[in-house]
Design a protein around this motif. Structure first.
Motif, PDB file in Angstrom:
ATOM      1  N   VAL A  77       0.753  -1.226  -0.102  1.00 55.96           N
ATOM      2  CA  VAL A  77      -0.012  -0.072  -0.099  1.00 55.96           C
ATOM      3  C   VAL A  77       0.995   1.248   0.006  1.00 55.96           C
ATOM      4  O   VAL A  77       2.304   1.205   0.449  1.00 55.96           O
ATOM      5  N   GLN A  78       0.367   2.368  -0.307  1.00 49.95           N
ATOM      6  CA  GLN A  78       0.946   3.565  -0.583  1.00 49.95           C
ATOM      7  C   GLN A  78       0.975   4.198   0.766  1.00 49.95           C
ATOM      8  O   GLN A  78       0.033   4.002   1.907  1.00 49.95           O
ATOM      9  N   HIS A  79       2.155   4.772   1.183  1.00 50.02           N
ATOM     10  CA  HIS A  79       2.326   5.421   2.650  1.00 50.02           C
ATOM     11  C   HIS A  79       2.727   6.800   2.347  1.00 50.02           C
ATOM     12  O   HIS A  79       3.670   7.062   1.499  1.00 50.02           O
ATOM     13  N   TYR A  80       1.873   7.830   2.857  1.00 46.41           N
ATOM     14  CA  TYR A  80       2.078   9.220   2.700  1.00 46.41           C
ATOM     15  C   TYR A  80       2.626   9.777   4.099  1.00 46.41           C
ATOM     16  O   TYR A  80       2.601   9.574   5.228  1.00 46.41           O
ATOM     17  N   PRO A  81       3.335  10.963   3.764  1.00 41.14           N
ATOM     18  CA  PRO A  81       3.800  11.660   5.009  1.00 41.14           C
ATOM     19  C   PRO A  81       2.748  12.277   5.804  1.00 41.14           C
ATOM     20  O   PRO A  81       1.824  12.474   5.129  1.00 41.14           O
ATOM     21  N   ARG A  82       3.061  12.307   7.251  1.00 36.80           N
ATOM     22  CA  ARG A  82       2.095  12.965   8.117  1.00 36.80           C
ATOM     23  C   ARG A  82       2.033  14.367   7.424  1.00 36.80           C
ATOM     24  O   ARG A  82       2.694  14.995   7.322  1.00 36.80           O
ATOM     25  N   LYS A  83       0.595  14.640   7.216  1.00 42.07           N
ATOM     26  CA  LYS A  83       0.011  16.015   6.779  1.00 42.07           C
ATOM     27  C   LYS A  83      -0.118  17.007   7.906  1.00 42.07           C
ATOM     28  O   LYS A  83       0.237  18.207   7.833  1.00 42.07           O
TER      29      LYS A  83
END
Length: 316
Positions: free
Chosen positions: A195-201
């Protein structure tokens, strides 16, 4: 209902509108019937106020609020209990998990026979202080649980068949080891999806270094309860017998050595003056205590209200 999305949250007021809107877009694009269960784990900010506002805008949103912070495991357990969907999806509220993964996760559960699909954040945007301990825990969990096809047991993005979440209990810090709980409950078709992991926004992480110690202790608890929960005598009794026999053999050796010295007319030390004597004494006492512990645990287990509570898949 097709899907229940369970989202535990703690002080995530900034991300909630964006997250729920993103989930809503994905669900409508796939024509899924769905609910979003937002479990507020005693937030100190405006998170619950935001949940109430979002509920007015979208009736598919269900809000549950704890009076105080109990932890992620408690939030998931309550969310699982409330879930009505045939497939249950869990994700974190910090926008690091992508709702775009939901259709694939749903398909693997609903159409391809998986009991549980765990996400694998193959490329992560977390600091080394978080990723390195995570790798060590994942390696230890794979070894102790014998689930070798998962790289990331603690990924928040997972999909479950409804039967799975209704037949496991998540408590303490056990959310890290839900695949292990599922396996012990008899759900063995456990799969993984990159799965794609995004930086904390928004905001900062809510987990401190102490979680690693708690996680390790919970791993030992899962291993023991899952393997010996209904037969504790097999664990404590085996250790007790081995320890007792070790002490007994050492004692026999000391007695034999003294008798041989007397027969040969050579000098000898008293048995109680030798270090091996104290080692044998400790081993015998420890063995006796372990055996008694197993016996008492067996009595408690046999009188437990759920001593015959077993997972039954079907009954015709």
């Amino acid at each position: 209902m097709d899907i229940s999305v369970v989202v535990p949250l703690y002080n995530e007021e900034e991300s909630l509108p964006e997250l729920t809107a993103w989930i809503d877009r994905v669900m409508k694009a796939q024509n899924f019937s769905y609910e979003i269960i937002l479990v507020d784990d005693g937030s100190k900010d405006r998170s619950w106020k935001i949940v109430e506002e979002l509920k007015l805008q979208n009736p598919a949103i269900v809000g549950i609020k704890f009076r105080r912070n109990y932890g992620k495991s408690a939030a998931l357990n309550v969310g699982f209990d409330a879930a009505k969907g045939d497939v249950v999806i869990t994700m974190d509220a910090d926008l690091q998990d992508s709702p775009d993964e939901i259709p694939e996760l749903y398909d693997r559960i609903a159409n391809r026979g998986a009991d549980l699909v765990s996400g694998w954040k193959q490329k992560r945007y977390d600091p080394l202080t978080k990723t390195l301990p995570t790798k060590l825990f994942n390696a230890a969990t794979r070894y102790m649980s014998d689930i070798h096809n998962l790289h990331d047991f603690n990924c928040g993005l997972k999909a479950y068949r409804k039967d799975v979440v209704k037949n496991i209990e998540v408590y303490g810090e056990m959310h890290r080891y839900i695949p292990v709980l599922a396996k012990w409950a008899g759900f063995t078709n456990i799969q993984e999806q990159v799965v794609q992991h995004y930086p904390r926004k928004y905001g900062t992480t809510k987990f401190g270094a102490g979680r690693f110690i708690k996680g390790f202790l919970d791993l030992l608890s899962i291993f023991f309860v899952g393997k010996f929960g209904k037969r504790p005598m097999h664990f404590f009794g085996t250790l007790g017998v081995l320890s007792f026999l070790t002490g007994f053999v050492i004692t026999c050796y000391l007695i034999f050595d003294k008798l041989m010295s007397i027969a040969a007319g050579t000098a000898y030390r008293n048995i109680t003056e030798q270090p091996l004597f104290f080692l044998s004494l400790v081993a015998i006492l420890l063995g006796s205590q372990l055996f008694l512990t197993g016996f008492i645990a067996e009595l408690i287990s046999r009188n437990s209200v759920d001593r015959n509570n077993y997972q039954i898949e079907s009954h015709i």
